[in-house]
Design an enzyme around this catalytic site. Structure first.
Site, PDB file in Angstrom:
ATOM      1  N   ASP A 111       0.820  -1.213   0.000  1.00  0.00           N
ATOM      2  CA  ASP A 111       0.000   0.000   0.000  1.00  0.00           C
ATOM      3  C   ASP A 111       0.855   1.265   0.000  1.00  0.00           C
ATOM      4  O   ASP A 111       2.055   1.224   0.320  1.00  0.00           O
ATOM      5  CB  ASP A 111      -0.904  -0.034   1.247  1.00  0.00           C
ATOM      6  CG  ASP A 111      -2.240   0.654   1.027  1.00  0.00           C
ATOM      7  OD1 ASP A 111      -2.341   1.456   0.085  1.00  0.00           O
ATOM      8  OD2 ASP A 111      -3.169   0.395   1.813  1.00  0.00           O
ATOM      9  N   ASP A 142     -10.683   2.152  -3.231  1.00  0.00           N
ATOM     10  CA  ASP A 142     -11.177   1.932  -1.871  1.00  0.00           C
ATOM     11  C   ASP A 142     -12.696   1.981  -1.841  1.00  0.00           C
ATOM     12  O   ASP A 142     -13.307   1.664  -0.831  1.00  0.00           O
ATOM     13  CB  ASP A 142     -10.625   3.013  -0.925  1.00  0.00           C
ATOM     14  CG  ASP A 142      -9.329   2.569  -0.265  1.00  0.00           C
ATOM     15  OD1 ASP A 142      -8.880   1.448  -0.534  1.00  0.00           O
ATOM     16  OD2 ASP A 142      -8.767   3.361   0.522  1.00  0.00           O
TER      17      ASP A 142
END
Ligand code: GLA
Length: 725
Positions: free
Chosen positions: A474, A544
């Site tokens: 990430d 997301d």
């Protein structure tokens, strides 16, 4: 021979399966762009360049007022000697002059694509490459233009290299590719977005001036994708000339389309010139990242087919190209930071029972990480949450018959961390300036090799256990305070590109060291969804935002560039955590199945009916996974311009078809719509595996499928057809 030099005409022909690109050497020393488009087997110069004395367009030769670089369609335009359009590169020499004057010197046709060290690069067998060398003798600057031919994908990959032969030169603009068109009959298509709103399609007509699409964020970003398309004004999904450029790079980038005084168009892409430069010492070479050039004469469908082929075969690593991706459960939206080993095991147990294959432990597993305010950089397990460590948990998950994956955010550091307390100098920063926070965290200085090696070591400590099958990598903020305590003051403006070189060094090392681990890149979703990282990590978390309706758009736009194989796509809970919407579980699955599937919700809280529905979804996905992940993809209805979304997948042998349809809002007095499929074999018969009705490929494509009128918002339906013998 895909690259040919024709001596008499002084022309280079670069051919792919269906396209031709032609360059001409004009007046023995200038590289003019003659043509790029549909394949031409026999070319004699019908569209030769026309010359005329044009006011205010300066002349290199006193005796020829018709020749001006200001009006010549060029391969790699420069600044200072007459071309007032945006240049492809710009330098500052030792006397602080910015003039440069490259002339064509020589060419080479290589049977292979030369290695590009330190940067991600496209790969393949026997990729022919044309190298054109240009020289500014006075400046002592040698420039090489590379054109590599990916014949089957109909793609040409371009890059540029600069070498200082005499003195130090500052490169303060160094684009990878430039194409000049002698028409402006185009619309410009690009993808823009934001966190939770990744990749929206923007299409606008070209008028005059320069359109700049860029990122200055130190990442390719979800705000603008490093991808621009010129599409015929009349062009559509299925029709018309389409020209695309896509960057194989994950940092700040620049792309531009300029419409000049004579309504010619210049298209460019490369490193972001703003606030970035590179000091090229005598004898040194600077390589730009690669840009993909793709042309199709059959609209956006043709373009996507080429790009999907290219990504599968020439971007992602050979090993992962044909490997089906596991169906995963990720605990992020299920637990956020609040979990214990017991909770994770309960989740894993449910996951196993319904057919999931991989358990992913997301953020929150390392020392004191109970919120997003601390601990990034301290990659040691939190024994309060996981008393048996990562290994202990991984063993238990493995013994249930699941694979085990783990989340890292290796490029970051929190102020509240052991790492920051002991090495504040590891942070990207400018001396005596306050650091700017992003998600409460700072960025590590990857221009410093010591920091890179620290990251490799700390991540390796976890991965060395050999118990990890998957890593989610990430990166959740962008670069501010762009400076490095490690670099000399002179080199400060190289900081963000050096950051990327550091990142590529880290990921290349880790990916080579752990070849069996499946890496998925992520940046708060698709904030670094680019060809650069895909060269190392064969899939990306697309957004997301897990709401099915938002996802229909995000995935539709993403499909312009990427095959479903690389697009991470999860079913989550309702009300949805990003937008609060309540959609049927079936619709959430129907949209998620269009990518590589996962679940991201607390399975232990589901009713038995929901669990058995999910079990059936997973059973279905396993049946059709190869069609979705390895088949051909067709967009049918555009959710950006209609209230509907539809796509279909066709297996390579054209024997199996998956169709997914979504109607966003229910309508009063709705018409009965018909959905026309694409890519089937017209002469085959296909059976609907639910109703057993049989249809011909031709009728499904040309007459279409009748859709029901359902009184329901967020209604969706899928079909699975098989060839009928
Ligand atoms: C980012 C990712 C999410 C999740 C969180 C964890 O937002 O995109 O999927 O991993 O970080 O902090």
């Amino acid at each position: 021979m895909n690259i040919v030099f024709e001596k008499e005409s002084q022309r280079f022909f670069i051919n792919t399966k269906n396209t031709t690109y032609i360059i001409e050497i004009v007046k023995n020393e200038f590289l003019a762009h003659l043509y790029w488009g549909k394949k031409i087997e026999n070319y004699f110069g019908s569209n030769k360049i026309m010359f005329r004395d044009r006011g205010f367009s300066p002349n290199i030769f006193k005796e020829d007022r018709t020749f001006s670089l200001d009006t010549l369609p060029q391969e790699y335009p420069q600044y200072g000697n007459g071309d007032f359009r945006p240049c492809a590169y710009h330098i500052i020499d030792k006397d602080n002059n910015t003039f440069s004057d490259l002339r064509y010197i020589s060419f080479e046709i290589l049977k292979e694509k030369p290695k590009l060290n330190g940067l991600p690069s496209s790969h393949g067998e026997k990729i022919e490459t044309l190298v054109l060398t240009l020289l500014d003798e006075i400046l002592g600057l040698e420039v090489k233009l590379y054109y590599s031919v990916f014949y089957d994908s109909d793609v040409i990959v371009r890059r540029t290299s600069f070498k200082a032969l005499k003195d130090e030169i500052i490169l303060d603009r160094m684009l990878s590719a430039n194409v000049d068109f002698r028409t402006d009959n185009f619309d410009l298509l690009s993808l823009y977005g934001a966190h939770n709103n990744d990749r929206n399609i923007d299409r606008r007509p070209l008028t005059s001036g320069t359109y700049v699409l860029e990122s200055t964020r130190g990442a390719s970003s979800m705000h603008q994708s490093p991808f621009i398309v010129l599409i015929d004004k009349e062009g559509t999904e299925n029709y018309g000339d389409v020209y695309a450029m896509q960057f194989i790079y994950s940092g700040s980038f620049y792309s531009a389309v300029h419409v000049d005084q004579y309504r010619n168009v210049r298209m460019q892409m490369g490193l972001q010139p703003f606030d970035n430069n590179w000091i090229l010492a005598k004898g040194e070479t600077f390589d730009t990242p690669e840009v993909v050039l793709a042309y199709s004469n059959s609209g956006l469908t043709g373009l996507s087919n080429q790009l999907h082929h290219f990504v599968r075969n020439h971007i992602i690593k050979e090993k992962w190209k044909n490997k089906a991706r596991p169906i995963l459960i990720n605990n992020w939206e299920a637990t956020y930071f609040n979990f214990t080993e017991e909770k994770l095991l309960a989740l894993a147990k449910e996951a196993k029972e319904i057919g999931i294959e991989l358990f992913v432990l997301d953020d929150g597993w390392f020392k004191n990480r109970n919120s997003d305010t601390s601990s990034l950089g301290d990659w040691e397990v939190d024994r309060n949450k996981l008393p048996n460590g990562i290994d202990g948990l991984a063993d238990k998950i493995h013994s249930m018959g699941l694979k085990f994956g783990i989340w890292f955010e290796p490029e970051m550091i929190n102020e509240d961390s052991e790492l920051y307390r002991s090495h504040p100098e590891y942070t990207i920063q400018i001396k005596n300036r306050n650091l700017i926070y992003g998600r409460g965290q700072f960025v590590l200085d990857l221009s410093n090799k010591e920091v890179c090696n620290f990251i490799i070591e700390s991540i390796s400590k976890i991965l060395d256990s050999q118990k990890i099958d998957y890593v989610k990598w990430d990166m959740n903020r962008h670069i501010t305070n762009a400076g490095s305590l490690f670099l000399n003051s002179k080199n400060q403006r190289e900081c963000t590109h050096r950051y990327m070189l550091g990142l590529y060094y880290i990921v290349e090392t880790l990916v080579e060291k752990y070849p069996d681990i499946l890496f998925e890149s992520c940046s708060s979703g698709g904030g670094r969804f680019d060809l650069g990282l895909l060269c190392y990590m064969p899939q990306t978390w697309a957004s997301d935002n897990t709401d099915a309706i938002c996802r229909s758009k995000i995935q539709y736009a993403t499909s312009l560039m990427y095959p479903s194989l690389v697009v991470g796509s999860h079913v989550s809970v309702c009300p949805n955590h990003q937008v609060g919407r309540i959609t049927p579980l079936e619709t959430r699955f129907n949209i998620a199945l269009c990518g590589n599937l996962g679940y991201e919700l607390d399975l232990t809280l589901l009713s038995n009916e929901e669990k058995s529905e999910i079990k059936n979804q997973i059973k279905f996905y396993k049946k059709v996974r190869d069609i979705v992940q390895f088949g051909d993809y067709y967009r049918l209805l555009n959710p950006f311009t209609t209230n509907e979304y539809a796509v279909n997948f066709v297996s390579k042998n054209k024997e199996e078809i998956i169709v997914v349809y979504l109607k966003v809002l229910s309508e009063p007095a709705a018409p009965f719509h018909i959905l026309k499929l694409k890519g089937l074999d017209e002469n085959s018969l296909y059976v609907d595996t639910v109703t057993n009705n049989v249809y011909s490929g031709a009728e499904l494509m040309y007459a279409g499928l009748s859709l029901e009128n359902v009184k329901q918002d967020f209604y969706s339906k899928k079909w699975y057809f098989k060839k009928f013998n």
